[in-house]
Design a protein around this motif. Structure first.
Motif, mmCIF file in Angstrom:
data_model
loop_
_atom_site.group_PDB
_atom_site.id
_atom_site.type_symbol
_atom_site.label_atom_id
_atom_site.label_comp_id
_atom_site.label_asym_id
_atom_site.label_seq_id
_atom_site.Cartn_x
_atom_site.Cartn_y
_atom_site.Cartn_z
ATOM 1 N N GLY A 115 -11.945 6.410 3.681
ATOM 2 C CA GLY A 115 -11.649 5.302 3.465
ATOM 3 C C GLY A 115 -9.571 5.305 4.597
ATOM 4 N N VAL A 116 -9.074 6.187 4.581
ATOM 5 C CA VAL A 116 -7.844 6.281 5.145
ATOM 6 C C VAL A 116 -8.135 6.615 6.768
ATOM 7 C CG1 VAL A 116 -5.687 7.952 5.583
ATOM 8 C CG2 VAL A 116 -6.564 7.018 3.214
ATOM 9 N N LEU A 117 -9.325 7.555 7.394
ATOM 10 C CA LEU A 117 -9.406 7.577 8.591
ATOM 11 C C LEU A 117 -10.019 6.578 9.181
ATOM 12 C CD1 LEU A 117 -11.199 11.186 8.054
ATOM 13 C CD2 LEU A 117 -9.863 10.658 8.844
ATOM 14 N N LEU A 118 -11.059 6.203 8.080
ATOM 15 C CA LEU A 118 -11.335 4.033 8.797
ATOM 16 C C LEU A 118 -10.106 3.415 9.343
ATOM 17 C CD1 LEU A 118 -15.281 4.670 7.215
ATOM 18 C CD2 LEU A 118 -14.392 5.299 9.370
ATOM 19 N N ALA B 295 -1.145 12.047 12.594
ATOM 20 C CA ALA B 295 -0.786 12.979 11.085
ATOM 21 C C ALA B 295 -1.151 12.693 10.145
ATOM 22 C CB ALA B 295 0.865 13.046 11.537
ATOM 23 N N GLY B 296 -1.303 11.423 9.930
ATOM 24 C CA GLY B 296 -2.635 10.656 8.561
ATOM 25 C C GLY B 296 -3.901 10.955 8.789
ATOM 26 N N GLN B 297 -4.046 10.717 9.333
ATOM 27 C CA GLN B 297 -5.564 10.945 10.019
ATOM 28 C C GLN B 297 -6.223 12.971 9.519
ATOM 29 O OE1 GLN B 297 -6.734 9.950 13.169
ATOM 30 N NE2 GLN B 297 -7.608 7.487 12.422
ATOM 31 N N LEU B 298 -4.679 13.710 9.865
ATOM 32 C CA LEU B 298 -5.117 15.487 10.306
ATOM 33 C C LEU B 298 -4.845 15.143 8.251
ATOM 34 C CD1 LEU B 298 -3.222 16.177 12.608
ATOM 35 C CD2 LEU B 298 -5.482 16.665 13.214
ATOM 36 N N VAL B 299 -4.273 14.314 8.321
ATOM 37 C CA VAL B 299 -3.960 14.975 6.322
ATOM 38 C C VAL B 299 -4.988 15.015 5.891
ATOM 39 C CG1 VAL B 299 -1.967 14.067 4.097
ATOM 40 C CG2 VAL B 299 -1.083 15.385 6.784
ATOM 41 N N VAL C 97 -0.323 11.192 0.442
ATOM 42 C CA VAL C 97 0.628 11.434 1.594
ATOM 43 C C VAL C 97 0.583 10.813 2.616
ATOM 44 C CG1 VAL C 97 1.518 13.145 3.180
ATOM 45 C CG2 VAL C 97 1.675 13.305 1.248
ATOM 46 N N ALA C 98 -1.003 10.707 3.164
ATOM 47 C CA ALA C 98 -2.171 10.374 4.436
ATOM 48 C C ALA C 98 -1.775 8.726 4.960
ATOM 49 C CB ALA C 98 -3.234 11.070 4.075
ATOM 50 N N ILE C 99 -1.901 8.195 4.091
ATOM 51 C CA ILE C 99 -1.693 6.602 3.843
ATOM 52 C C ILE C 99 -0.182 5.993 3.924
ATOM 53 C CG2 ILE C 99 -1.680 4.479 2.231
ATOM 54 C CD1 ILE C 99 -3.918 5.436 0.035
ATOM 55 N N THR D 176 0.498 -1.480 0.130
ATOM 56 C CA THR D 176 -0.009 -0.210 0.556
ATOM 57 C C THR D 176 0.833 1.758 -0.245
ATOM 58 O OG1 THR D 176 -1.494 -1.302 1.153
ATOM 59 C CG2 THR D 176 -2.233 1.267 1.334
ATOM 60 N N SER D 177 1.488 1.129 1.040
ATOM 61 C CA SER D 177 3.131 2.577 1.085
ATOM 62 C C SER D 177 3.568 2.618 -0.101
ATOM 63 C CB SER D 177 3.475 2.219 1.930
ATOM 64 O OG SER D 177 2.927 2.094 3.309
ATOM 65 N N ALA D 178 3.841 2.172 -1.255
ATOM 66 C CA ALA D 178 4.431 2.025 -2.712
ATOM 67 C C ALA D 178 3.393 2.251 -3.650
ATOM 68 C CB ALA D 178 5.072 0.415 -2.844
ATOM 69 N N ILE D 179 2.508 1.612 -3.529
ATOM 70 C CA ILE D 179 1.855 3.006 -4.249
ATOM 71 C C ILE D 179 1.187 4.098 -4.582
ATOM 72 C CG2 ILE D 179 -1.261 2.603 -5.627
ATOM 73 C CD1 ILE D 179 -0.355 -0.330 -4.347
ATOM 74 N N ALA D 180 1.123 4.010 -2.997
ATOM 75 C CA ALA D 180 1.072 5.683 -2.349
ATOM 76 C C ALA D 180 1.997 6.401 -2.623
ATOM 77 C CB ALA D 180 0.594 5.800 -0.466
#
Length: 282
Positions: free
Chosen positions: A121-124, A72-76, A60-62, A2-6
């Protein structure tokens, strides 16, 4: 994975932003020639600046969430959610200025929906961490925010929609824009108040739960101490019963060498009463 795709998606978004910043066009824009482009619009096949920023924020959030930086990810992700929601409000109210103003130029409805869904989706994804733990937590604050946050957010916007589409605003798009902005502000303020009160209730619940846990631990410690004391007393009673019934003489001396206990066999051996034996020095 997932990080690589992000990272890949985020890099593409950064390159798109750089096209706007440098006023240039890279060869991969409209590589397959599927976009005929708009006269006077953005380069064919290139996503708008706001879309590129939104995609970058999601990437960036992912990446942050995968690295353990949940808050930090949830804020973004929340900032991207705001971009998408503002655009959706503009489409719902028919206020073009909310999605064609400055960097928001040419954000399509489906793009706004995609940004909102991606942000949610990122938040959840890690709802048990960061500030999303308030929503998923089994506390009074969690219950309040789950019940009233959607109401506080959607009711003002829905009410404004009813006024715009069912009533006569009298000044056209300007009035609709004013109502849209006012309804959005009321929704944001109401949501903030619900969140603040829910956070306070959560803290009260956590302190109460901590006090209850401490009380439970103290009670269990007291019960354990009482059980040990009772077991020790029972052991002492059994020992004395064994000594008293023994046919062998038993005499116990204290630290100062004075007799402090003896059994019947010892009294019979010396032919002395108990009072005459206790307290005698060896």
């Amino acid at each position: 994975m997932t990080s690589a795709i992000a990272v890949v998606v985020g890099a593409y978004a950064v390159l798109t932003v750089s096209e706007y910043a440098l006023d240039t066009t890279y060869p991969w824009d409209n590589l397959l020639g599927l976009d005929p482009g708009d006269l006077g619009g953005d380069s064919a096949g290139r996503m708008s600046l706001a879309t590129a920023v939104g995609v970058l924020l999601v990437a960036v959030a992912i990446w942050l969430v995968d690295r353990g930086q949940v808050m930090a990810g949830q804020l973004v992700a929340s900032s991207c959610l705001v971009v998408g929601m503002v655009t959706l409000v503009g489409y719902a109210y028919g206020v073009e200025s909310l999605y064609t103003l400055g960097a928001f130029k040419s954000i399509a409805l489906r793009t706004a929906v995609g940004l909102v869904l991606a942000s949610l989706g990122v938040l959840l994804r890690r709802s048990d961490g960061g500030y999303m733990s308030l929503i998923s937590g089994n506390t009074a604050g969690g219950i309040i925010v789950r019940r009233f946050l959607p109401v506080a957010t959607l009711v003002p916007i829905t009410g404004g929609l009813a006024v715009v589409h069912l009533g006569d605003t009298g000044t056209g798009d300007n009035s609709a824009a004013l109502i849209a902005v006012a309804a959005t502000l009321v929704g944001v303020i109401g949501s903030a108040l619900v969140w603040l009160q829910s956070s306070r209730l959560r803290q009260v619940d956590l302190r109460r739960a901590g006090a209850e846990d401490a009380f439970t631990i103290a009670r269990e410690a007291i019960e354990a101490r009482d059980a040990i004391a009772e077991e020790l007393a029972a052991s002492q009673r059994r020992t004395r019963a064994i000594i008293a019934s023994s046919t062998a003489a038993y005499i116990s001396f204290g630290p100062d060498g004075v007799v402090d206990d003896c059994n019947s066999a010892a009294l019979n051996l010396f032919g002395l009463p108990l009072d005459a034996v206790l307290g005698r020095r060896a």
